[in-house]
Scaffold this motif. Structure first.
Motif, PDB file in Angstrom:
ATOM      1  N   ALA A  65       7.816 -53.604   8.161  1.00 48.32           N
ATOM      2  CA  ALA A  65       7.747 -52.148   8.296  1.00 48.32           C
ATOM      3  C   ALA A  65       7.780 -51.480   6.932  1.00 48.32           C
ATOM      4  CB  ALA A  65       8.895 -51.651   9.169  1.00 48.32           C
ATOM      5  N   ALA A  66       8.676 -51.941   6.048  1.00 48.12           N
ATOM      6  CA  ALA A  66       8.776 -51.354   4.711  1.00 48.12           C
ATOM      7  C   ALA A  66       7.509 -51.612   3.902  1.00 48.12           C
ATOM      8  CB  ALA A  66       9.987 -51.943   3.989  1.00 48.12           C
ATOM      9  N   GLY A  67       6.901 -52.779   4.110  1.00 49.40           N
ATOM     10  CA  GLY A  67       5.706 -53.144   3.351  1.00 49.40           C
ATOM     11  C   GLY A  67       4.486 -52.299   3.672  1.00 49.40           C
ATOM     12  N   CYS A  68       4.427 -51.751   4.886  1.00 47.45           N
ATOM     13  CA  CYS A  68       3.242 -50.966   5.277  1.00 47.45           C
ATOM     14  C   CYS A  68       3.557 -49.486   5.498  1.00 47.45           C
ATOM     15  CB  CYS A  68       2.598 -51.556   6.523  1.00 47.45           C
ATOM     16  SG  CYS A  68       3.670 -51.551   7.964  1.00 47.45           S
ATOM     17  N   GLY A  69       4.802 -49.110   5.254  1.00 45.92           N
ATOM     18  CA  GLY A  69       5.164 -47.706   5.402  1.00 45.92           C
ATOM     19  C   GLY A  69       5.304 -47.252   6.838  1.00 45.92           C
ATOM     20  N   LYS A  70       5.545 -48.186   7.751  1.00 44.21           N
ATOM     21  CA  LYS A  70       5.724 -47.853   9.168  1.00 44.21           C
ATOM     22  C   LYS A  70       7.177 -48.091   9.565  1.00 44.21           C
ATOM     23  CE  LYS A  70       1.332 -47.163   9.242  1.00 44.21           C
ATOM     24  NZ  LYS A  70       0.802 -45.787   9.212  1.00 44.21           N
ATOM     25  N   THR A  71       7.477 -47.883  10.828  1.00 49.99           N
ATOM     26  CA  THR A  71       8.836 -48.079  11.306  1.00 49.99           C
ATOM     27  C   THR A  71       8.954 -49.412  12.042  1.00 49.99           C
ATOM     28  OG1 THR A  71       8.431 -47.030  13.456  1.00 49.99           O
ATOM     29  CG2 THR A  71       9.054 -45.579  11.622  1.00 49.99           C
ATOM     30  N   PHE A  87      -1.921 -50.343  13.228  1.00 50.16           N
ATOM     31  CA  PHE A  87      -1.618 -51.726  13.571  1.00 50.16           C
ATOM     32  C   PHE A  87      -2.281 -52.703  12.606  1.00 50.16           C
ATOM     33  CE2 PHE A  87      -0.727 -49.687  17.718  1.00 50.16           C
ATOM     34  CZ  PHE A  87       0.621 -50.009  17.752  1.00 50.16           C
ATOM     35  N   ARG A  88      -3.405 -52.319  12.046  1.00 48.72           N
ATOM     36  CA  ARG A  88      -4.027 -53.163  11.024  1.00 48.72           C
ATOM     37  C   ARG A  88      -3.109 -53.241   9.800  1.00 48.72           C
ATOM     38  NH1 ARG A  88      -8.240 -50.501  10.440  1.00 48.72           N
ATOM     39  NH2 ARG A  88      -9.771 -51.682  11.639  1.00 48.72           N
ATOM     40  N   ALA A  89      -2.544 -52.104   9.416  1.00 47.59           N
ATOM     41  CA  ALA A  89      -1.636 -52.075   8.264  1.00 47.59           C
ATOM     42  C   ALA A  89      -0.416 -52.960   8.511  1.00 47.59           C
ATOM     43  CB  ALA A  89      -1.194 -50.632   7.998  1.00 47.59           C
ATOM     44  N   ILE A  90       0.102 -52.949   9.736  1.00 50.47           N
ATOM     45  CA  ILE A  90       1.270 -53.771  10.064  1.00 50.47           C
ATOM     46  C   ILE A  90       0.923 -55.253   9.957  1.00 50.47           C
ATOM     47  CG2 ILE A  90       2.844 -54.443  11.912  1.00 50.47           C
ATOM     48  CD1 ILE A  90       2.707 -51.528  12.901  1.00 50.47           C
ATOM     49  N   ILE A  91      -0.220 -55.637  10.497  1.00 47.15           N
ATOM     50  CA  ILE A  91      -0.615 -57.045  10.459  1.00 47.15           C
ATOM     51  C   ILE A  91      -0.862 -57.499   9.019  1.00 47.15           C
ATOM     52  CG2 ILE A  91      -2.386 -58.717  11.160  1.00 47.15           C
ATOM     53  CD1 ILE A  91      -2.718 -57.114  13.742  1.00 47.15           C
ATOM     54  N   PHE A  92      -1.486 -56.639   8.203  1.00 42.70           N
ATOM     55  CA  PHE A  92      -1.731 -56.991   6.799  1.00 42.70           C
ATOM     56  C   PHE A  92      -0.428 -57.135   6.012  1.00 42.70           C
ATOM     57  CE2 PHE A  92      -6.234 -55.034   6.824  1.00 42.70           C
ATOM     58  CZ  PHE A  92      -6.770 -56.274   7.134  1.00 42.70           C
ATOM     59  N   SER A  93       0.643 -56.524   6.513  1.00 45.19           N
ATOM     60  CA  SER A  93       1.936 -56.606   5.832  1.00 45.19           C
ATOM     61  C   SER A  93       2.672 -57.906   6.160  1.00 45.19           C
ATOM     62  CB  SER A  93       2.807 -55.400   6.230  1.00 45.19           C
ATOM     63  OG  SER A  93       3.993 -55.364   5.486  1.00 45.19           O
TER      64      SER A  93
END
Length: 484
Positions: free
Chosen positions: A417-423, A390-396
């Motif tokens: 999602a694409a920016g942090c490699g998540k869905t 979730f930290r990665a998502i927020i940073f994106s």
């Protein structure tokens, strides 16, 4: 939510790891379920339940005599008129078990001795491999946090690299180490006291040598050090994973050397925890600290009442609060309270909360301290890496998106999602969790003082489902965004 005023209110309302009692807790819980299910108890019901409790204690590696005496005391109290005629006899029996467990482990926490004229001398002893050196540094760190100036003393001149190890861990906690190489340990201890007085250290922690087993040479050296420096506190470090052997070691050291207390290590490991329940009864000496992990700040004061609550699956709110207070950023918390009052909680604030929760330590250990939650959640249901995702998502996200999550539409979600490699599903989970927290904070932000404390108490004690929502659980049948 980590807010100073709320923590103080909680501390005044309730009276400190997923430790080594999972199996015992589960067995006791199963025994008590049968008692709770009965509207009225007979003497036979109590005796049957106590037989199961006794088996559970023995399985947890509790000393045979200790478990026998414990169940005898509980049985005598439980078949009294006050219990039998109670409207909730099952709960009364559990209350008695809780009180007797607390009494078994020492009733109140045992504090370190304090010298009238500094320095206070603490002598650490134990078998080789028990963790004396590491826990000497852990104790030094704990004392430093309390405002003291501890000095570590290297008196283990036999084990290869023992002095170097003490210097390394001493450096990690910023505590000086007094050493004189391979000199006589008795002389080293004596000189260290002079050094401490000259340089103003108020605690001296002497790390003595250990052996693979108790022998006359070891005990003679320890007795000589004791006679020379007259320590105010002799702490025995024992390994909880050795089970009943730990209790036997404690008994031998106490009879020969006369210890003042015990530090029980590896209580977070794969052990049944019987030593914690047996040491006080067998030796008459209290457990003063427990090692709950490998990190140098993983040393806790041992509170018998809190440990009894954990064992019985009642959680440990005070320890939860203390962990929160240690992780607390007072300035950020004050700013957050102002924002909550104006209903302006955003994703930047959520990110700050993630960071403060992480500073409290393992998510698994922290959650298990909470009444109504800890004994319902399994380790495999807890995802320790959830905050990283979730930290990665927020940073994106852009600054505008963090401040105004309501503008995040479908195309923005795909970009994030694409920016942090998540869905996109991960992004939706985070936003759903954020909305849930916003709603909860709005509910509580209008209540101040004792009202909040009452609401929190009811939430924790009487409504586990709502308490789970507080900690982030989604509705039944779906996985919570945080993974627990």
């Amino acid at each position: 939510m980590i807010i100073p005023q709320r923590l103080k209110q909680l501390r005044n309302t309730w009276g400190s790891e997923n430790l080594a009692f999972e199996g015992l807790s589960e067995r006791l819980e199963n025994s008590f379920k049968k008692l709770r299910a009965k509207g009225k108890l007979t003497e036979a019901d109590v005796k049957e339940a106590m037989r199961e409790v006794r088996l559970a204690l023995l399985e947890a590696d509790v000393n045979y005599k200790v478990s026998k005496e414990f169940t005898k005391k509980v049985t005598e109290r439980a078949i009294g008129a006050d219990v039998m005629e109670s409207l909730t006899p099952g709960q009364m029996v559990i209350k008695i078990v809780n009180e007797e467990l607390t009494e078994l482990m020492g009733s109140n926490e045992a504090r370190l001795a304090i010298a009238n004229h500094p320095p206070t001398i603490i002598m650490m002893c134990g078998l080789q491999g028990s963790g004396k050196t590491t826990h000497s540094a852990k104790l030094a760190l704990k004392l430093k946090k309390e405002g003291h100036r501890p000095l570590l003393v290297a008196c283990d001149v036999y084990r290869p690299a023992a002095i170097k190890q003490l210097q390394v861990v001493g450096g990690q906690v910023d505590a000086p180490v007094f050493e004189m190489g391979n000199e006589n340990p008795v002389h080293i201890a004596e000189e260290s006291i002079k050094h401490a007085k000259d340089y103003g250290y108020d605690y001296v922690i002497i790390d003595t040598a250990g052996r693979l087993h108790i022998d006359e040479q070891l005990m003679a050296e320890l007795t000589n050090i004791k006679a020379t420096v007259h320590p105010h506190e002799i702490l025995l470090v024992i390994d909880a994973m050795t089970g009943q052997d730990a209790v036997n070691v404690a008994k031998s050291f106490n009879e020969t050397l006369g210890i003042d207390g015990v530090i029980l290590t590896k209580l977070d490991g794969d052990t049944r925890g019987g030593a914690a329940l047996s040491v006080r009864a067998v030796t008459g000496k209290p457990i003063k600290f427990v090692g709950t992990g490998e990190k140098l700040d993983n040393l806790e004061t041992f509170y018998p009442s809190r440990m009894a609550s954990r064992i019985l699956g009642m959680g440990d709110v005070l320890s939860f609060i203390e962990k929160a207070e240690m992780a607390l950023d007072e300035k950020k918390a004050a700013e957050l309270e102002k924002k909550l009052a104006k209903n302006k909680f955003d994703l930047n604030d959520l990110l700050d909360q993630f960071e403060q929760l992480e500073r409290m330590g393992s998510i698994k250990d922290t959650i298990k301290l909470i009444p109504g939650i800890g004994n319902q959640i399994k380790d495999e249901d807890i995802d320790e890496k959830a905050f990283d995702r979730f930290r990665a998502i927020i940073f994106s996200m852009t600054k505008e998106e963090r401040a105004k999550p309501e503008i995040i539409n479908a195309s923005r979600k795909r970009r994030i999602a694409a920016g942090c490699g998540k869905t996109v599903e991960d992004v939706n989970k985070l936003l759903a969790q954020f909305k849930q927290m916003q709603k909860m904070f709005k509910q509580f932000s209008g209540n101040k003082g004792p009202k909040v404390s009452k609401k929190m108490r009811r939430l924790m004690q009487q409504n586990p489902e709502m308490a789970q929502k507080l900690m982030g659980n989604s509705q039944k049948g779906s996985q919570n965004p945080f993974g627990f």
